[in-house]
Write a protein that holds these residues in place. Sequence first.
Motif, mmCIF file in Angstrom:
data_model
loop_
_atom_site.group_PDB
_atom_site.id
_atom_site.type_symbol
_atom_site.label_atom_id
_atom_site.label_comp_id
_atom_site.label_asym_id
_atom_site.label_seq_id
_atom_site.Cartn_x
_atom_site.Cartn_y
_atom_site.Cartn_z
ATOM 1 N N PHE A 4 -6.815 105.231 69.526
ATOM 2 C CA PHE A 4 -6.012 105.432 68.325
ATOM 3 C C PHE A 4 -5.165 104.200 68.013
ATOM 4 C CE2 PHE A 4 -6.595 109.819 69.913
ATOM 5 C CZ PHE A 4 -7.217 110.368 68.796
ATOM 6 N N ASN A 5 -4.717 103.495 69.078
ATOM 7 C CA ASN A 5 -3.828 102.349 68.838
ATOM 8 C C ASN A 5 -4.562 101.130 68.274
ATOM 9 O OD1 ASN A 5 -5.107 101.260 71.093
ATOM 10 N ND2 ASN A 5 -3.309 101.387 72.424
ATOM 11 N N ALA A 6 -5.876 101.235 68.092
ATOM 12 C CA ALA A 6 -6.590 100.156 67.406
ATOM 13 C C ALA A 6 -6.118 100.040 65.958
ATOM 14 C CB ALA A 6 -8.097 100.411 67.440
ATOM 15 N N LEU A 7 -5.628 101.155 65.401
ATOM 16 C CA LEU A 7 -5.084 101.122 64.040
ATOM 17 C C LEU A 7 -3.827 100.277 63.975
ATOM 18 C CD1 LEU A 7 -4.996 102.102 61.090
ATOM 19 C CD2 LEU A 7 -3.777 104.137 61.919
ATOM 20 N N GLY A 8 -2.975 100.351 65.022
ATOM 21 C CA GLY A 8 -1.752 99.563 65.050
ATOM 22 C C GLY A 8 -0.517 100.303 64.594
ATOM 23 N N TYR A 18 -3.963 92.085 72.428
ATOM 24 C CA TYR A 18 -3.938 93.264 71.566
ATOM 25 C C TYR A 18 -3.711 92.792 70.146
ATOM 26 C CZ TYR A 18 -2.168 97.690 69.603
ATOM 27 O OH TYR A 18 -1.969 98.805 68.824
ATOM 28 N N ALA A 19 -4.686 93.028 69.275
ATOM 29 C CA ALA A 19 -4.591 92.617 67.874
ATOM 30 C C ALA A 19 -5.122 93.736 67.002
ATOM 31 C CB ALA A 19 -5.367 91.331 67.638
ATOM 32 N N PRO A 20 -4.320 94.781 66.782
ATOM 33 C CA PRO A 20 -4.787 95.939 66.010
ATOM 34 C C PRO A 20 -4.932 95.615 64.530
ATOM 35 C CG PRO A 20 -2.441 96.132 66.441
ATOM 36 C CD PRO A 20 -2.911 94.916 67.197
ATOM 37 N N VAL A 21 -5.526 96.548 63.811
ATOM 38 C CA VAL A 21 -5.768 96.354 62.376
ATOM 39 C C VAL A 21 -4.442 96.151 61.635
ATOM 40 C CG1 VAL A 21 -6.629 97.457 60.290
ATOM 41 C CG2 VAL A 21 -7.936 97.627 62.423
ATOM 42 N N LEU A 22 -3.461 96.975 61.938
ATOM 43 C CA LEU A 22 -2.124 96.818 61.367
ATOM 44 C C LEU A 22 -1.193 96.269 62.445
ATOM 45 C CD1 LEU A 22 -1.894 100.232 59.472
ATOM 46 C CD2 LEU A 22 -2.428 97.997 58.483
ATOM 47 N N PRO A 23 -0.398 95.284 62.171
ATOM 48 C CA PRO A 23 -0.128 94.687 60.858
ATOM 49 C C PRO A 23 -1.035 93.509 60.482
ATOM 50 C CG PRO A 23 1.337 93.728 62.462
ATOM 51 C CD PRO A 23 0.486 94.727 63.221
ATOM 52 N N TRP A 24 -2.008 93.161 61.365
ATOM 53 C CA TRP A 24 -2.720 91.896 61.190
ATOM 54 C C TRP A 24 -3.617 91.858 59.968
ATOM 55 C CZ3 TRP A 24 -0.473 88.189 63.445
ATOM 56 C CH2 TRP A 24 0.146 88.369 64.686
ATOM 57 N N LEU A 25 -4.045 93.028 59.490
ATOM 58 C CA LEU A 25 -4.831 93.041 58.261
ATOM 59 C C LEU A 25 -4.052 92.410 57.113
ATOM 60 C CD1 LEU A 25 -7.302 93.915 56.596
ATOM 61 C CD2 LEU A 25 -6.219 96.167 56.330
ATOM 62 N N GLY A 26 -2.733 92.569 57.132
ATOM 63 C CA GLY A 26 -1.912 91.976 56.084
ATOM 64 C C GLY A 26 -2.019 90.465 56.046
ATOM 65 N N VAL A 27 -2.092 89.832 57.214
ATOM 66 C CA VAL A 27 -2.222 88.377 57.269
ATOM 67 C C VAL A 27 -3.571 87.944 56.713
ATOM 68 C CG1 VAL A 27 -2.218 86.362 58.778
ATOM 69 C CG2 VAL A 27 -0.677 88.272 59.256
ATOM 70 N N MET A 28 -4.638 88.673 57.073
ATOM 71 C CA MET A 28 -5.961 88.316 56.556
ATOM 72 C C MET A 28 -6.041 88.567 55.057
ATOM 73 S SD MET A 28 -9.825 89.321 57.897
ATOM 74 C CE MET A 28 -9.533 88.834 59.574
ATOM 75 N N TRP A 29 -5.406 89.650 54.593
ATOM 76 C CA TRP A 29 -5.360 89.903 53.155
ATOM 77 C C TRP A 29 -4.657 88.756 52.424
ATOM 78 C CZ3 TRP A 29 -4.104 95.844 53.112
ATOM 79 C CH2 TRP A 29 -5.286 96.560 52.851
ATOM 80 N N TRP A 30 -3.563 88.264 52.997
ATOM 81 C CA TRP A 30 -2.864 87.141 52.377
ATOM 82 C C TRP A 30 -3.743 85.892 52.356
ATOM 83 C CZ3 TRP A 30 2.879 87.412 54.455
ATOM 84 C CH2 TRP A 30 3.561 88.409 53.734
ATOM 85 N N GLY A 31 -4.501 85.671 53.422
ATOM 86 C CA GLY A 31 -5.427 84.539 53.435
ATOM 87 C C GLY A 31 -6.493 84.694 52.372
ATOM 88 N N LEU A 32 -7.002 85.910 52.203
ATOM 89 C CA LEU A 32 -7.995 86.186 51.163
ATOM 90 C C LEU A 32 -7.403 85.946 49.776
ATOM 91 C CD1 LEU A 32 -10.711 87.392 50.164
ATOM 92 C CD2 LEU A 32 -9.664 89.665 50.412
ATOM 93 N N ALA A 33 -6.187 86.450 49.551
ATOM 94 C CA ALA A 33 -5.537 86.285 48.251
ATOM 95 C C ALA A 33 -5.245 84.820 47.967
ATOM 96 C CB ALA A 33 -4.241 87.104 48.211
ATOM 97 N N ALA A 34 -4.752 84.107 48.985
ATOM 98 C CA ALA A 34 -4.452 82.684 48.813
ATOM 99 C C ALA A 34 -5.717 81.894 48.537
ATOM 100 C CB ALA A 34 -3.742 82.144 50.055
ATOM 101 N N GLY A 35 -6.801 82.239 49.241
ATOM 102 C CA GLY A 35 -8.064 81.541 49.040
ATOM 103 C C GLY A 35 -8.634 81.759 47.655
ATOM 104 N N ARG A 36 -8.573 82.975 47.171
ATOM 105 C CA ARG A 36 -9.118 83.254 45.843
ATOM 106 C C ARG A 36 -8.282 82.566 44.757
ATOM 107 N NH1 ARG A 36 -13.077 88.061 45.135
ATOM 108 N NH2 ARG A 36 -13.972 86.258 44.106
ATOM 109 N N TRP A 37 -6.954 82.527 44.964
ATOM 110 C CA TRP A 37 -6.111 81.821 44.001
ATOM 111 C C TRP A 37 -6.402 80.327 44.018
ATOM 112 C CZ3 TRP A 37 -2.732 77.802 44.169
ATOM 113 C CH2 TRP A 37 -1.952 77.578 43.033
ATOM 114 N N ALA A 38 -6.517 79.751 45.230
ATOM 115 C CA ALA A 38 -6.768 78.309 45.345
ATOM 116 C C ALA A 38 -8.119 77.935 44.747
ATOM 117 C CB ALA A 38 -6.687 77.879 46.807
ATOM 118 N N LEU A 39 -9.128 78.745 44.972
ATOM 119 C CA LEU A 39 -10.449 78.445 44.428
ATOM 120 C C LEU A 39 -10.435 78.450 42.902
ATOM 121 C CD1 LEU A 39 -12.633 80.535 46.877
ATOM 122 C CD2 LEU A 39 -12.703 78.051 46.626
ATOM 123 N N ALA A 40 -9.605 79.315 42.324
ATOM 124 C CA ALA A 40 -9.537 79.407 40.867
ATOM 125 C C ALA A 40 -8.632 78.347 40.250
ATOM 126 C CB ALA A 40 -9.043 80.799 40.461
#
Length: 254
Positions: A167-171, A182-204
């Motif tokens: 269960f703690n894989a969720l974070g 230990y690197a659960p989905v939360l909160p680390w998904l937020g960092v990857m989401w920010w990288g995705l958002a930053a990348g899409r903005w930079a590409l555009a």
Amino acid sequence: MPAAPSGPTPRLDRIDLLRAVAMLWMTVFHFCFDLTYYGFTGQNFYDDPFWTWQRTCIVSLFLFTAGLSQAVAAEQGQGWPRFWKRWAQVAGAALLVSVGSWLMFPKTFIYFGILHGIAAMLILVRLTAGWGAWLWPLGALAISVKWVAPLVIAAISSLAFLNQPGFNALGFISQLPVTEDYAPVLPWLGVMWWGLAAGRWALANRPQWLGAGDAPARGFKRALVMLGRWSLSYYLLHQPVMIGLLGALVWWKG
């Protein structure tokens, strides 16, 4: 979703460079950990902020660059077959880490470390790649779980089961598990989401920030780019090599 490219797509070397920085920093961190493991030093990697904050920064940089890479993959129209091929490599590497850590640390082996987390998060990031500006507040919300979850579980004791392995894989936890990584989905998904958002903005808006139009890397820069491109293989090999060399040194001195 853009159409799939008809030919090879260019890599953006600055993402590889950023990933290489994370890998080299991680190598220094792990080498210091190995020195303590073999008794050469006496550092506390579990509680000393000097080391725990470094780990947070290293993981954040690594996941942010993973988000950047997913932004590029989405922009270039990467198909699901290619995605699953890469995902299988990450998942397989995570399994190897679990087996290797169990051999060294059977009581605290890695059952959901950074590679396990990346394997889970890659699927979520792939499915949400088109969410645009919503990724910024969603990323902040995901990161806030680190502080919100303990308060919620304290208020609703029936949620304490989320602290258990699996269960703690969720974070969504109030107690850190006893494990070597230990690197659960939360909160680390937020960092990857920010990288995705930053990348899409930079590409555009600023593709040159990611290396668009750069001349081919040469010399030391080329070596760093290659390290960034082969980061998964390097991740799997660097610790066995360092542990083996230090172990041989201890055996020789003994």
